[in-house]
Design a protein around this motif. Structure first.
Motif, mmCIF file in Angstrom:
data_model
loop_
_atom_site.group_PDB
_atom_site.id
_atom_site.type_symbol
_atom_site.label_atom_id
_atom_site.label_comp_id
_atom_site.label_asym_id
_atom_site.label_seq_id
_atom_site.Cartn_x
_atom_site.Cartn_y
_atom_site.Cartn_z
ATOM 1 N N VAL A 172 -23.187 4.453 19.562
ATOM 2 C CA VAL A 172 -22.596 5.793 19.507
ATOM 3 C C VAL A 172 -22.007 6.019 18.131
ATOM 4 N N ASP A 173 -22.403 7.135 17.518
ATOM 5 C CA ASP A 173 -21.898 7.489 16.194
ATOM 6 C C ASP A 173 -20.557 8.216 16.330
ATOM 7 N N PRO A 174 -19.597 7.963 15.419
ATOM 8 C CA PRO A 174 -18.291 8.644 15.503
ATOM 9 C C PRO A 174 -18.387 10.164 15.376
ATOM 10 N N THR A 175 -19.416 10.646 14.676
ATOM 11 C CA THR A 175 -19.569 12.096 14.536
ATOM 12 C C THR A 175 -20.296 12.656 15.760
ATOM 13 N N TRP A 176 -20.108 13.975 15.966
ATOM 14 C CA TRP A 176 -20.711 14.590 17.141
ATOM 15 C C TRP A 176 -22.157 14.962 16.856
ATOM 16 N N THR A 177 -23.006 13.944 16.868
ATOM 17 C CA THR A 177 -24.452 14.141 16.708
ATOM 18 C C THR A 177 -25.064 14.513 18.052
ATOM 19 N N PRO A 178 -26.303 14.989 18.058
ATOM 20 C CA PRO A 178 -26.970 15.282 19.346
ATOM 21 C C PRO A 178 -27.011 14.069 20.269
ATOM 22 N N LEU A 179 -27.164 12.859 19.670
ATOM 23 C CA LEU A 179 -27.191 11.657 20.506
ATOM 24 C C LEU A 179 -25.852 11.430 21.195
ATOM 25 N N ARG A 180 -24.754 11.702 20.490
ATOM 26 C CA ARG A 180 -23.444 11.513 21.125
ATOM 27 C C ARG A 180 -23.231 12.535 22.240
ATOM 28 N N TRP A 181 -23.697 13.755 22.036
ATOM 29 C CA TRP A 181 -23.605 14.756 23.095
ATOM 30 C C TRP A 181 -24.440 14.333 24.308
ATOM 31 N N PHE A 182 -25.583 13.701 24.024
ATOM 32 C CA PHE A 182 -26.405 13.207 25.136
ATOM 33 C C PHE A 182 -25.641 12.157 25.939
ATOM 34 N N TRP A 183 -24.990 11.216 25.232
ATOM 35 C CA TRP A 183 -24.251 10.171 25.955
ATOM 36 C C TRP A 183 -23.042 10.755 26.677
ATOM 37 N N LEU A 184 -22.497 11.834 26.157
ATOM 38 C CA LEU A 184 -21.400 12.485 26.868
ATOM 39 C C LEU A 184 -21.903 13.066 28.207
ATOM 40 N N ALA B 142 -14.043 8.057 22.310
ATOM 41 C CA ALA B 142 -13.223 7.581 21.179
ATOM 42 C C ALA B 142 -13.855 6.347 20.565
ATOM 43 N N PRO B 143 -15.005 6.487 19.920
ATOM 44 C CA PRO B 143 -15.687 5.316 19.347
ATOM 45 C C PRO B 143 -14.861 4.599 18.283
ATOM 46 N N GLU B 144 -13.944 5.328 17.633
ATOM 47 C CA GLU B 144 -13.133 4.687 16.595
ATOM 48 C C GLU B 144 -12.160 3.661 17.180
ATOM 49 N N ALA B 145 -11.965 3.680 18.491
ATOM 50 C CA ALA B 145 -11.002 2.772 19.117
ATOM 51 C C ALA B 145 -11.519 1.346 19.202
ATOM 52 N N VAL B 146 -12.811 1.135 18.977
ATOM 53 C CA VAL B 146 -13.383 -0.209 19.060
ATOM 54 C C VAL B 146 -14.149 -0.507 17.776
ATOM 55 N N PRO B 147 -14.348 -1.789 17.456
ATOM 56 C CA PRO B 147 -15.115 -2.124 16.248
ATOM 57 C C PRO B 147 -16.526 -1.553 16.314
ATOM 58 N N GLU B 148 -17.117 -1.312 15.178
ATOM 59 C CA GLU B 148 -18.439 -0.689 15.113
ATOM 60 C C GLU B 148 -19.496 -1.517 15.832
ATOM 61 N N VAL B 149 -19.371 -2.836 15.767
ATOM 62 C CA VAL B 149 -20.376 -3.699 16.380
ATOM 63 C C VAL B 149 -20.361 -3.582 17.913
ATOM 64 N N ALA B 150 -19.263 -3.082 18.471
ATOM 65 C CA ALA B 150 -19.139 -3.000 19.935
ATOM 66 C C ALA B 150 -19.371 -1.594 20.458
ATOM 67 N N ARG B 151 -19.830 -0.676 19.625
ATOM 68 C CA ARG B 151 -19.990 0.714 20.054
ATOM 69 C C ARG B 151 -21.335 0.930 20.753
ATOM 70 N N HIS B 152 -21.487 0.284 21.910
ATOM 71 C CA HIS B 152 -22.699 0.423 22.716
ATOM 72 C C HIS B 152 -22.302 0.804 24.136
ATOM 73 N N VAL B 153 -23.087 1.660 24.741
ATOM 74 C CA VAL B 153 -22.778 2.120 26.100
ATOM 75 C C VAL B 153 -23.574 1.303 27.118
ATOM 76 N N TYR B 154 -23.055 1.244 28.331
ATOM 77 C CA TYR B 154 -23.668 0.444 29.399
ATOM 78 C C TYR B 154 -23.744 1.245 30.697
ATOM 79 N N PHE B 155 -24.039 2.529 30.571
ATOM 80 C CA PHE B 155 -24.176 3.352 31.766
ATOM 81 C C PHE B 155 -25.318 2.860 32.646
ATOM 82 N N GLU B 156 -26.391 2.382 32.013
ATOM 83 C CA GLU B 156 -27.544 1.937 32.808
ATOM 84 C C GLU B 156 -27.190 0.737 33.679
ATOM 85 N N ALA B 157 -26.292 -0.123 33.179
ATOM 86 C CA ALA B 157 -25.901 -1.288 33.976
ATOM 87 C C ALA B 157 -25.190 -0.859 35.255
#
Length: 272
Positions: free
Chosen positions: A111-123, A176-191
């Motif tokens: 997830v990118d910190p900016t509101w890109t189309p991909l971030r809106w998709f994950w929202l 709030a992607p800035e709340a975690v390190p960049e390496v950990a900014r992955h979502v697990y909705f599928e899990a």
């Protein structure tokens, strides 16, 4: 009104860890002298002097649901089929979201910190996955909540914690992607969605297997002799086998099934 024996149909039980709190709750009811919980049939047989209402309330207090078991086998089959279909609908709903998300996540799960189309998709997936958990996994969360208040832990607890934390962590990453390190900014909705779907599928397959076993046992019972020819006062009478008492003389004619156990007192024959 109290009765000597009560048979309850249990709901919300999934594994052997459910047995202990149910048995403890039932033994705590005044008048109960014995409890036998059968996880294969998901039934509890209680001996003693206790009302069905008190026993059902005790099971409810342990975090489960129960009702007086019915002797109507067709009604039991219909209830099992309805439960099977409901679980399959929940399975397809959860896997219908989880599998595509898993495929997408192989390529774009960060997830990118900016509101890109991909971030809106994950929202949008944050909301969609929450809906799937509510629709397909609600019974797990309800069971875990009841288990928590009963000071115990069950399979529902494990599933609710696992899927709930996967969704919560992913929601934090999206919002709030800035709340975690960049390496950990992955979502697990599928899990979360796939776990709920697969567990529901397992429960549905268990119900189907249990139904086939019950049908096989019922078929064996149908092969059992229903009556026996008893000699009483010099007369031969055909009586239901449940009316045969110790000491009766039962006559078995050629070609008939042997209705009850006993000792041969007269005659000879060949028996398969």
């Amino acid at each position: 009104m109290s009765v000597d024996n009560v048979r309850l149909k249990l709901e919300g039980v999934h594994c052997e860890s459910c047995r202990v709190p149910i048995e403890s709750a039932l033994r705590g009811v005044e008048g109960v002298t014995g409890v036998n919980v059968n996880m294969a049939s998901q039934e509890a047989e209680i001996q003693g002097q206790a009302t069905a209402q008190d026993l059902i309330a005790a099971v409810s207090g342990a975090g489960y649901a129960a009702s007086v078991a019915s002797d109507d086998l067709s009604q039991e089959d219909q209830a099992s089929q309805a439960h099977f279909r409901a679980l399959m609908r929940k399975t397809w709903l959860a896997l219908g979201l989880g599998v595509p998300l898993m495929i997408i996540g192989m390529f774009e799960s960060a997830v990118d910190p900016t509101w890109t189309p991909l971030r809106w998709f994950w929202l949008s997936m944050t909301v969609a996955t929450a809906g799937v958990l509510a629709a397909s996994g609600r019974h797990f969360f309800v069971g875990a909540w009841h288990a928590f208040w009963a000071h115990t832990a069950t399979m529902d607890t494990l599933i609710a914690l696992g899927t709930g934390m996967a969704w919560l962590f992913s929601a934090v990453i999206v919002l709030a992607p800035e709340a975690v390190p960049e390496v950990a900014r992955h979502v697990y909705f599928e899990a979360a969605a796939i776990i709920v779907g697969l567990v529901n599928l397992g429960l549905a397959l268990e119900i189907r297997a249990r139904g086939k076993t019950s049908q096989a046992i019922r078929g064996l019972l149908d092969l059992q002799q229903k009556t026996a020819r008893v000699v009483r006062d010099g007369r031969e009478l055909d009586v239901p086998i449940e009316n045969v008492i110790a000491g009766d003389v039962v006559r078995v004619r050629p070609g008939e099934k042997i209705a009850v156990d006993g000792e041969v007192v007269e005659g000879r024959t060949n028996v398969d």
